[in-house]
Write an enzyme that holds these catalytic residues in place. Structure first.
Site, mmCIF file in Angstrom:
data_model
loop_
_atom_site.group_PDB
_atom_site.id
_atom_site.type_symbol
_atom_site.label_atom_id
_atom_site.label_comp_id
_atom_site.label_asym_id
_atom_site.label_seq_id
_atom_site.Cartn_x
_atom_site.Cartn_y
_atom_site.Cartn_z
ATOM 1 N N ILE A 202 3.923 7.216 9.061
ATOM 2 C CA ILE A 202 2.853 6.346 8.298
ATOM 3 C C ILE A 202 1.791 6.529 9.671
ATOM 4 C CG2 ILE A 202 1.697 4.153 7.773
ATOM 5 C CD1 ILE A 202 4.915 3.240 7.813
ATOM 6 N N HIS A 203 0.500 7.248 9.281
ATOM 7 C CA HIS A 203 -0.449 7.269 10.293
ATOM 8 C C HIS A 203 -1.824 7.241 9.956
ATOM 9 C CE1 HIS A 203 -1.267 11.642 9.120
ATOM 10 N NE2 HIS A 203 -2.251 11.213 10.210
ATOM 11 N N ARG A 204 -2.061 7.259 8.625
ATOM 12 C CA ARG A 204 -3.435 7.461 8.194
ATOM 13 C C ARG A 204 -4.311 6.027 8.124
ATOM 14 N NH1 ARG A 204 -5.839 11.972 6.084
ATOM 15 N NH2 ARG A 204 -3.686 12.872 6.166
ATOM 16 N N ARG A 235 -0.885 4.443 17.130
ATOM 17 C CA ARG A 235 -1.659 3.657 16.472
ATOM 18 C C ARG A 235 -1.166 2.575 15.311
ATOM 19 N NH1 ARG A 235 -5.206 7.282 14.108
ATOM 20 N NH2 ARG A 235 -4.221 6.954 11.915
ATOM 21 N N ASP A 275 2.262 9.624 4.479
ATOM 22 C CA ASP A 275 0.822 9.703 4.223
ATOM 23 C C ASP A 275 0.225 10.826 4.912
ATOM 24 O OD1 ASP A 275 0.647 8.954 6.572
ATOM 25 O OD2 ASP A 275 -0.134 6.990 6.342
#
Length: 353
Positions: A202-204, A235, A275
């Site tokens: 998950i990073h978007r 992030r 993602d």
């Protein structure tokens, strides 16, 4: 002939691993690292284990708002271009480093070659979509990875110097898959059972910056009762902490990992939930079912081929896909023959002539 290659983020390090050493057989290459990804687990480890040439320049830009980050890159890249006087600038993908590298060159009338050209999600709210479109329209040589990407360029009036060479990330997977089998022990280290865990990334920004989307994703992972392995992007961790969200015990949260460990986890997973654009492709290369937590994808071929399903961030859809999604047909050869790097070199040589 002198080529400057601009990289700055994890996916570009992987692509450069498949291309830079090939380019250096024929040309002088100056490698510029913008520092967009600067954490050791997101940057240095890739250079170390993938044998990427040491950057000639490391700009150390770091994180920041899009305008600030891109603007600072433009200023610093222009200085490097004026000093080095390259004959060509090579950029990869769709990051702020990509756009800055291309735009700074274009302003100085230096030809730009764009690897992974022509991808479109048709969602202009994505910074990546803006970056890739702008880069394509100021590039002199375009290297789309698929026929769909070629058609996208043609629909925008870009028809000259377009070369479908295949996908350089496919080159990288073929090059490093065997090395990962020999060097990575991460599956054993995490006490995982092969084909009995779900690999997740998950990073978007559209997911991390929206508390409702991120909460839905985390709830779906928690409620799946599957063993989930999640290399956590810095992030994403920051937003999870700030929102007060947490994972159940079935989710193994680990630090960001290198490419060989990532390949190993992908090879041995039951399914992949992500993602990430790059991880969608890697799932396809590994013949693993992919569940994409976005509202669209630029890799439409993986969906059309039945190995990827788009679920957005609806909790029930994510859960249902984790439990039930299986590919419905054999894979087609979408991404080339694993020789994209060699074809890129050949095109550049012909362009010089």
């Amino acid at each position: 002939m002198k080529i400057i290659t601009v990289i700055g983020a994890r996916p570009q390090f992987i692509k450069a691993a498949a291309v830079s050493n090939i380019i250096r057989k024929e040309f002088e290459e100056i490698l510029v690292h913008t520092g967009q990804h600067y954490d050791e687990n997101m940057s240095k480890v890739f250079f170390d284990e993938l044998n990427i040439p040491k950057p000639d320049y490391n700009m150390g830009i770091g994180s920041g708002n899009h305008g600030q980050q891109t603007g600072t890159m433009l200023i610093e890249l222009e200085k490097i271009y004026l000093k080095e006087k390259p004959d060509l600038v090579l950029v990869y993908g769709d990051t702020n480093s990509t756009l800055a590298g291309a735009l700074a060159a274009s302003k100085l009338l230096i030809p730009v070659a764009h690897v992974e050209a022509g991808l479109r999600s048709f969602n202009m709210n994505m910074p990546e979509e803006q970056n890739r479109i702008l880069t394509d329209h100021i590039s002199s040589i375009l290297f789309p990875p698929t026929e769909t990407a070629v058609v996208n360029l043609k629909n925008e009036g870009i028809k000259n110097s377009v070369h479908n060479v295949g996908d350089v990330m496919f080159d990288a997977v073929l090059d490093f898959k065997e090395l990962a089998k020999k060097k990575s022990n991460i599956v054993n280290e995490l006490n995982l059972i092969e084909n009995k865990y779900i690999l997740t990334t998950i990073h978007r920004a559209e997911n991390t910056n929206d508390i409702n989307r991120l909460r839905n994703i985390i709830q779906a992972l928690n409620e799946s009762n599957k063993t989930i392995v999640l290399p956590l992007h810095p992030r994403t961790k920051k937003y999870i902490d700030s929102y007060g969200l947490s994972f159940n015990n079935n989710v193994k949260v680990i630090e960001p990992i290198g490419y060989l460990d990532m390949i190993s986890l992908e090879m041995h997973a039951e399914k992949i939930v992500t993602d990430s654009g790059g991880v969608q492709k890697e799932a396809f290369f590994m013949k693993k079912p992919c569940i994409t937590m976005r509202d669209e994808t630029e890799w439409v071929e993986t969906v059309q081929n039945g190995w990827n399903t788009i679920v957005g961030t609806d909790k029930e859809k994510i859960l249902s896909a984790i439990m039930n999604f299986v590919p419905n047909r054999e894979q087609e050869n979408i991404f080339g023959d694993g020789k994209a790097g060699e074809k890129i070199l050949k095109v550049i040589k012909e362009a010089i002539k």
